[in-house]
Structure formats: C-alpha cells, structure tokens
Design an enzyme around this catalytic site. Structure first.
Site, PDB file in Angstrom:
ATOM      1  N   GLU A  37       0.872  -1.162   0.000  1.00 31.09           N
ATOM      2  CA  GLU A  37       0.000   0.000   0.000  1.00 31.09           C
ATOM      3  C   GLU A  37       0.922   1.228   0.000  1.00 31.09           C
ATOM      4  OE1 GLU A  37      -2.740   0.337   3.291  1.00 31.09           O
ATOM      5  OE2 GLU A  37      -3.457   2.278   2.567  1.00 31.09           O
ATOM      6  N   ARG A 262       4.951 -12.895   9.641  1.00 29.40           N
ATOM      7  CA  ARG A 262       5.648 -11.659   9.317  1.00 29.40           C
ATOM      8  C   ARG A 262       6.954 -11.583  10.087  1.00 29.40           C
ATOM      9  NH1 ARG A 262       2.129  -7.668   9.289  1.00 29.40           N
ATOM     10  NH2 ARG A 262       3.578  -5.973   9.671  1.00 29.40           N
ATOM     11  N   LYS A 272       4.162   0.622   9.429  1.00 33.77           N
ATOM     12  CA  LYS A 272       4.287   1.909   8.744  1.00 33.77           C
ATOM     13  C   LYS A 272       3.670   3.029   9.566  1.00 33.77           C
ATOM     14  CE  LYS A 272       2.891   0.089   4.861  1.00 33.77           C
ATOM     15  NZ  LYS A 272       2.441  -0.081   3.471  1.00 33.77           N
TER      16      LYS A 272
HETATM   17  P1  ATP Z   1       2.692  -2.391   8.048  1.00 31.59           P
HETATM   18  O1  ATP Z   1       2.136  -3.347   9.053  1.00 31.59           O
HETATM   19  O2  ATP Z   1       4.146  -2.126   8.197  1.00 31.59           O
HETATM   20  O3  ATP Z   1       1.900  -1.138   7.935  1.00 31.59           O
HETATM   21  P2  ATP Z   1       1.383  -3.549   5.844  1.00 31.59           P
HETATM   22  O4  ATP Z   1       1.183  -4.995   5.862  1.00 31.59           O
HETATM   23  O5  ATP Z   1       0.220  -2.691   6.128  1.00 31.59           O
HETATM   24  O6  ATP Z   1       2.633  -3.176   6.697  1.00 31.59           O
HETATM   25  P3  ATP Z   1       1.572  -3.391   3.023  1.00 31.59           P
HETATM   26  O7  ATP Z   1       2.045  -2.257   2.195  1.00 31.59           O
HETATM   27  O8  ATP Z   1       0.148  -3.761   2.964  1.00 31.59           O
HETATM   28  O9  ATP Z   1       1.988  -3.056   4.498  1.00 31.59           O
HETATM   29  O10 ATP Z   1       2.484  -4.649   2.786  1.00 31.59           O
HETATM   30  C1  ATP Z   1       2.818  -5.175   1.528  1.00 31.59           C
HETATM   31  C2  ATP Z   1       3.183  -6.608   1.688  1.00 31.59           C
HETATM   32  O11 ATP Z   1       4.280  -6.752   2.581  1.00 31.59           O
HETATM   33  C3  ATP Z   1       2.041  -7.407   2.263  1.00 31.59           C
HETATM   34  O12 ATP Z   1       1.917  -8.594   1.518  1.00 31.59           O
HETATM   35  C4  ATP Z   1       2.451  -7.673   3.673  1.00 31.59           C
HETATM   36  O13 ATP Z   1       1.932  -8.885   4.119  1.00 31.59           O
HETATM   37  C5  ATP Z   1       3.978  -7.695   3.575  1.00 31.59           C
HETATM   38  N1  ATP Z   1       4.565  -7.320   4.850  1.00 31.59           N
HETATM   39  C6  ATP Z   1       4.352  -6.189   5.550  1.00 31.59           C
HETATM   40  N2  ATP Z   1       5.013  -6.209   6.721  1.00 31.59           N
HETATM   41  C7  ATP Z   1       5.693  -7.382   6.751  1.00 31.59           C
HETATM   42  C8  ATP Z   1       6.561  -8.003   7.704  1.00 31.59           C
HETATM   43  N3  ATP Z   1       6.881  -7.419   8.851  1.00 31.59           N
HETATM   44  N4  ATP Z   1       7.051  -9.224   7.395  1.00 31.59           N
HETATM   45  C9  ATP Z   1       6.745  -9.812   6.239  1.00 31.59           C
HETATM   46  N5  ATP Z   1       5.939  -9.291   5.321  1.00 31.59           N
HETATM   47  C10 ATP Z   1       5.406  -8.093   5.556  1.00 31.59           C
HETATM   48 MG    MG Z   2      -1.470  -3.677   4.679  1.00 30.43          MG
END
Ligand code: ATP
Ligand code: MG
Length: 568
Positions: A37, A262, A272
């Site tokens: 995102e 994760r 984020k």
């Molecule tokens: P955050 O929790 O940091 O805001 P998010 O999951 O909302 O992260 P996205 O931009 O939606 O952020 O993530 C893009 C991809 O990266 C998704 O498939 C998500 O599952 C993966 N991802 C995000 N954080 C992690 C993590 N700590 N470990 C592994 N994969 C991750």
């Molecule tokens: Mg997300």
C-alpha cells in the site's frame, strides 16, 4: 541432514507450489505479486515479502507483479509509490512491465459489486461506523442484522449507483456483503465493501468518491492478474474465508491465498503507522534516517542488497510468529562486509601522541593491507610521522589490570608501523591528558620486532599532519527495549522507549588521507572500530561524512563493559 540437504529442504510455501505444479494446477504456472500500500516507505519486513514473492517467481520461471494496493486515498501519495519502486529495484528485483495498481481496476471492481447486489449478496447499509461496530457483536456474542439488510435488489442497485454519483455525504452509507451475522468469524459478518470518501486519489484524482475496502479489492485484483499464489502475512488467515467467498460468488479465476509469519525484529518497530509517527514527530530525520528499519534507512546506513537478501534467505518462512534477534541481521551484513570492505584507519576521539625520537620533518609511507580476508585486494600507503593521533580510549595514565594498551612504560604496536613505548603524559589545568609522549623502535618497522619481543596490543593511528577532519556518526538501536511496544504506564506508547543515545555525532574525527576521495555509499572497515559508509546526503566531493554501519563483533564497547564489570 547434511547442510546441503538442509539447504534443499523447502519451506511450506514452496512445497505447496511443488504439489500444484505436479498436479498441473493453474496450467502449471507460477505467478505471484508483491502488493504494497503506497502509504509509507518499505521496511525490512517488506523485504522478506519481496524476496519471497520475487524469489519464488524466479525459481519457478514464473512472474511476480508489483501491485500498488491504492484503495485508501487519504493516506496514499505518489512519493511513496516512487520510493517503493526504487527500493524494490535496489533490492535486486525486476517487475519488468508488470506494474499495476488496484485503482486500474476500480471500474471492474464496481461491476463485481453490482453483480453481488444483483445476486442479492450485497446491500447498501445506512448504519454509521459506530453502529456497524455495535451490530457486529464480539467473539462471544453473535451479531445483529442491520435494519437495511433486506432491501430489495432494485433499491440497492439504485442506492449504490447514487453513492457513486456523489449524491450522499461521506459516511452516509456503505455497501456491505450479505453473508452471516452469526458467523464465528467476525470478518464474515457482513463486511463493508465500499465507503464514500471524497479525497483526491493520487492516480484517479476526483473520478471516484467511493472506494473499495482492501478485503474486497484484493482477491479480485489477484484474480484479474491471474495470480496463482497470493502470499500474505498471518494476520490475513482469518480473512481467507472472505477472500474465497468473493471469488466463489463471482465464479472467476481463484488464486490460492497462503499466509506466512511476518518478520519481527528486536529493538525495532515494523509498522508503517509507527514509522510514520517517528518521522512526523521528528524523532528521526526522515524515512531514510540511518536508524530507521526502512530499506532507504538501511541503504543510507550502509546495508547492501546482498546482505538483506541473505538475511531473508537465512530466516526463511514459517507459519508461526517469532521475533528475530536484530544481531542476525547485523551478522549477515558483517559477513559480507568482512569479505568486501577496504580497511582504513580513522581515529574517532583523538589524542595527540608525540614520538620524541622520530626525526622532525620526516615522514614515510607504510604499507597497509586492504583486506586481510582477500590478499588479492593488495595494499595501500599510509603516511607516518612523528606526531600522530590515537584513540583517547587507547591510553590510560593509570591503567586498570589487564589494560594492555598504551600507558606510561608500556610498549604497544602501531598497526603497520612501529612499536612505541610511552614515556609520559602532558595534562591541562583540569588534569585531563592532552598529549602523550613516546619513543619508537626503528627496528620494528612494519610492526614486528626482529628480537622476537612481543607486545600485547596493536592500536590504530593516523599521522597528525596528513589526516583530515571529518564528521562521523555512531548509531545505536532506536529503542532501549527489545520489544518497543512494551510500556509500563497506561496511555504511554512505543515512543517512551526511544533510545535518547541512538545518535552520537563526532565532529573532529581524524581520518587517514586516502579516505578523502571516498564517494557516497563507499564502505570501509575502520580498523578496530567497525564498518563505516559515506553518507549519501550530507557528504560532498572531498568532504565525506561517515555513518557507522555496524560495529565489529567484538566491539570496543563490549571490552570496556567487561572491564568495568571486572573492576566492580
Ligand atoms: P505495516 O504493518 O508495516 O503497515 P502492511 O502490511 O500494512 O505493513 P503493506 O504495504 O500492505 O503493508 O504490505 C505489503 C506486503 O508486505 C504485504 O503482503 C504484507 O503482508 C507484507 N509485509 C508487511 N510487513 C511485513 C513483515 N513485517 N514481514 C513480512 N511481510 C510483511
Ligand atoms: Mg497492509
């Protein structure tokens, strides 16, 4: 298992893919996606997901799409899109021409929503957010049906079309799926599919005033792109029934959602939202502050894409959540830099040493090894003269037991140069040592004594007349707690655990002259101190500023600490 076998043993995701290939599922195609995102910069957790998705595509001769999940215009910006692309490329992955956006499909998604309404599987609901929450029930209580749940298809079609046309205020109503308010899975209790939100979207601008929810959009996007394996993190496990429900109702190509744990790291926040708070509240200098776990921060800190990929490979993927020690990340970097980085000498906290029997005005050039791990990297010259700088910490006028570095009467080796013996120290009015006097043994040139006598310490140095001044920044972990989210007082948040000493700026470091030519991003091992890279933002030609990338494994601090505890 031998190490080779262990390496070949596959994680559970690759096992699923192997089985799918064997059974010719999806015409034996493998197509993954990385779906960020664009509401912040990528962090090391994203790197795990990138390495997994792009890595699998590569291993199986498949494809991996870069898809921006841009369904929430309030939080998304083009700046983030650009940074994400830069970071994925930097990590070493290529989406070729497959750069997609959920917003590319807004029209198509709208049609799927109409289809659900037509099937009697979605309705426009006039409850507000608060009421929807109340009606949803809890894990132990069933939900209650919305009073709008039994609206006719005709009425729902009319209302939803008018939602799109902008006839209603923001928040006046939403489109919801009609599933089951008694489902044990809260995600299945008539989830919201569309909300009204007048916000400028970074791609579609003001074309839309209704936006699809992530859960609704994601499966459809996957299906439209004919993704075979939709890999996401564990918190989406409970969303999978919903993912499947949408695709089954629409009866379209059905990718398989697979969840993995994760990445969590000690002394680090990987969300984020929290990283944005650190930036906005100016706890750090920006998303690329070298203390940040963002890819841009790690890059500026001196991390290499190879080290990050290696780390991701090393930790692997699993189905249960765990916390990785940040030392694991640091070690994968050290391992790489140890083999690659040029050695150099730098004195961070200088103390002047006068070698009284070294001829005045003389200087000579000595050979310093570029990298002891790799003799083919050769040597470089370092100038030596009668006045040098050593680290303040390498001298004690009154040495504790087991302090083998310089002190009155003690002989040490100057790396690549000579043995010196301290005669006396000069102090200022406050009793602080400002200068140390020594004598050197000319027979020990290159660092060994022909008579075989030994010294217990080798210290680094720079020639005073040849060294140049530079700023060096030392970094510690951004948080003082292994788990920064652990707070004692109610109402406190993770920022109470910020480490006040995470940045130390040293302004009068003395560096060996060759380092003057160092360019942005170059990485060196400063002997005995750690790995340092030229800061990409604050350096200019001939005026490099250095960031400590990572300390050496047996860093000075640890020795000091041990000494302190031995003293007590
Ligand atoms: P955050 O929790 O940091 O805001 P998010 O999951 O909302 O992260 P996205 O931009 O939606 O952020 O993530 C893009 C991809 O990266 C998704 O498939 C998500 O599952 C993966 N991802 C995000 N954080 C992690 C993590 N700590 N470990 C592994 N994969 C991750
Ligand atoms: Mg997300």
């Amino acid at each position: 298992m031998t190490e080779k076998e262990l390496k070949r043993s596959k994680d559970f995701i690759r096992e699923i893919i192997d089985a799918d290939l064997n059974s010719k599922k999806n015409d034996a195609r493998v197509h993954t996606r990385f779906p960020p995102e664009p509401n912040g910069y990528l962090h090391i957790g994203h790197a795990k997901s990138i390495c997994l998705n792009f890595g699998i595509a590569k291993e199986y001769n498949g494809f991996c799409n870069l898809r921006f999940d841009d369904t929430n215009p309030c939080k998304e910006e083009t700046e983030y899109v650009e940074s994400i692309k830069e970071d994925v490329r930097w990590l070493g992955f290529d989406w070729q021409q497959r750069e997609f956006y959920a917003s590319d499909y807004f029209e198509k998604l709208y049609e799927y929503a109409l289809e659900l309404i037509n099937k009697g599987k979605a309705y426009v609901c006039g409850l507000n957010a608060q009421q929807i929450r109340e009606f949803r029930g809890t894990l132990t209580e069933p939900g209650k049906n919305s009073p709008f749940r039994e609206r006719s298809v005709k009425e729902n079609l009319d209302l939803f079309k008018r939602m799109r046309k902008g006839e209603f205020e923001d928040g006046a109503c939403v489109l919801r799926a009609k599933i089951d308010m008694n489902s044990p899975n809260l995600n299945m209790r008539d989830p919201v599919l569309y909300r009204i939100m007048r916000a400028n979207h970074h791609r579609t601008q003001n074309k839309w005033c209704i936006y699809p929810m992530y859960d609704f959009a994601h499966g459809f996007c996957d299906s439209i792109e004919r993704i075979t394996h939709s890999i996401c993190t564990l918190e989406f496990e409970n969303h999978r029934p919903l993912y499947d429900w949408f695709l089954n109702e629409a009866a379209i190509f059905h990718p398989q959602q697979i969840e993995f744990a994760r990445l969590n790291l000690t002394y680090t926040v990987l969300s984020k939202r929290k990283l944005l708070a650190l930036v906005e509240k100016k706890h750090v200098s920006g998303w690329d502050d070298p203390r940040m776990p963002t890819l841009s921060g790690l890059r500026r800190r001196g991390y290499t894409p190879q080290a990050i990929r290696k780390f991701c490979e090393h930790i692997g993927v699993a189905k249960f959540n765990s916390i990785i020690d940040i030392a694991v990340l640091e070690n994968s970097l050290r391992e790489e830099l140890n083999k690659k980085a040029l050695r150099a000498m730098a004195v961070l906290k200088p103390l002047k040493v006068v070698i009284d029997n070294y001829p005045q005005d003389k200087f000579e050039e000595l050979d310093a090894v570029n990298n002891p791990e790799d003799p083919s990297m050769g040597v470089h010259k370092v100038p030596f003269s009668g006045i040098i700088y050593i680290e303040k910490d390498d001298f004690r006028e009154d040495p504790p037991k087991k302090f083998y570095r310089l002190s009155p009467g003690m002989e040490v080796r100057l790396r690549y140069a000579y043995f010196i013996t301290c005669t006396h120290a000069v102090k200022d009015d406050n009793g602080e040592v400002i200068e140390v006097h020594c004598r050197y043994d000319p027979a020990t040139r290159g660092g060994d004594a022909p008579d075989g006598r030994k010294v217990k310490a080798t210290i680094h140095w720079v020639s005073a007349q040849h060294a140049f001044d530079s700023q060096v920044r030392l970094y510690e972990y951004l948080f003082i707690k292994e788990n920064p989210d652990e707070v004692e007082k109610e109402g406190d948040d993770f920022t109470v655990n910020l480490n006040p000493d995470s940045l130390q700026i040293l302004n009068s470091c003395k560096l060996e002259p060759g380092l003057k030519l160092a360019k942005s991003g170059d990485i060196f091992q400063f002997e005995r101190l750690g790995y340092f890279c030229v800061d990409s933002k604050d350096s200019s030609a001939g005026r490099p500023v250095f960031n400590r990338t990572v300390s050496l494994r047996d860093s000075w601090a640890k020795i000091e600490k041990k000494e302190k505890s031995e003293k007590q």
